[in-house]
Design an enzyme around this catalytic site. Sequence first.
Site, mmCIF file in Angstrom:
data_model
loop_
_atom_site.group_PDB
_atom_site.id
_atom_site.type_symbol
_atom_site.label_atom_id
_atom_site.label_comp_id
_atom_site.label_asym_id
_atom_site.label_seq_id
_atom_site.Cartn_x
_atom_site.Cartn_y
_atom_site.Cartn_z
ATOM 1 N N CYS A 77 17.524 -6.950 -18.361
ATOM 2 C CA CYS A 77 17.127 -6.096 -17.242
ATOM 3 C C CYS A 77 15.990 -5.160 -17.667
ATOM 4 O O CYS A 77 14.910 -5.625 -18.002
ATOM 5 C CB CYS A 77 18.337 -5.344 -16.696
ATOM 6 S SG CYS A 77 18.046 -4.573 -15.076
ATOM 7 N N HIS A 175 21.676 -9.797 -15.193
ATOM 8 C CA HIS A 175 22.720 -9.317 -16.098
ATOM 9 C C HIS A 175 23.661 -10.471 -16.447
ATOM 10 O O HIS A 175 24.563 -10.783 -15.664
ATOM 11 C CB HIS A 175 23.518 -8.185 -15.447
ATOM 12 C CG HIS A 175 22.760 -6.913 -15.327
ATOM 13 N ND1 HIS A 175 22.733 -5.975 -16.341
ATOM 14 C CD2 HIS A 175 21.985 -6.428 -14.329
ATOM 15 C CE1 HIS A 175 21.973 -4.954 -15.962
ATOM 16 N NE2 HIS A 175 21.510 -5.210 -14.756
ATOM 17 N N GLU A 177 26.047 -10.514 -18.494
ATOM 18 C CA GLU A 177 27.412 -10.000 -18.661
ATOM 19 C C GLU A 177 28.132 -9.813 -17.331
ATOM 20 O O GLU A 177 29.351 -9.617 -17.297
ATOM 21 C CB GLU A 177 27.386 -8.690 -19.455
ATOM 22 C CG GLU A 177 26.943 -7.462 -18.704
ATOM 23 C CD GLU A 177 25.440 -7.304 -18.525
ATOM 24 O OE1 GLU A 177 25.015 -6.245 -18.034
ATOM 25 O OE2 GLU A 177 24.696 -8.249 -18.876
#
Length: 202
Positions: A77, A175, A177
Amino acid sequence: MKIVIIDYGAGNIQSIKFAIKRLGYEADLSSDAEEIRNADKVIFPGVGEAGSAMRMLRSTGLDKVIPTLKHPVLGICLGMQLMCNYSEEGDTKGLGIFDADVKRFDNSVKVPQIGWNQITNLDSHLFDHVENGEYVYLVHSYYVPECADEIARTEYGVNYSTALHRGNFYGVQFHPEKSSKTGEQILKNFLKLELRTKSDEV
């Protein structure tokens, strides 16, 4: 394998750490230059505003350390955006790793882009076992226009580079994650990467 997440006060670090733990690895948080240099894999996260994030990097000297790293580095990001030459956000000079500038979405689309979007034109081992058109999670108001370092693309009003690669440096606008099984696979691929140049990826 020694995995280090760069800790400079700008990033949802814990969620990345938990995602890596789910893959069976442990990651250390560090702002120590030597520990970062000695890592096998480095993750450079970022959430927030580019100008203040760069000031934090400069205050610790990490702005000089990151471009010299020799092992695989993944910017996430804002981390990816800071690895570019320049960002319109805060009129910010970046680290100059990727030969690209970061621009703000115009008023033709809702800003920020929040939610799931597709990644296409996948062109890297970072995306092994990831299908073209898979969905990932994004939260951002600024983007990297299509450029020579692009290894994935997303469309949101314009086509833009949603992932970049140069030498041992990788960056993703999304992202991983927070991107379910697709993001988990991308993180797994990053942790398996050996040193590769862009030409090696073809």
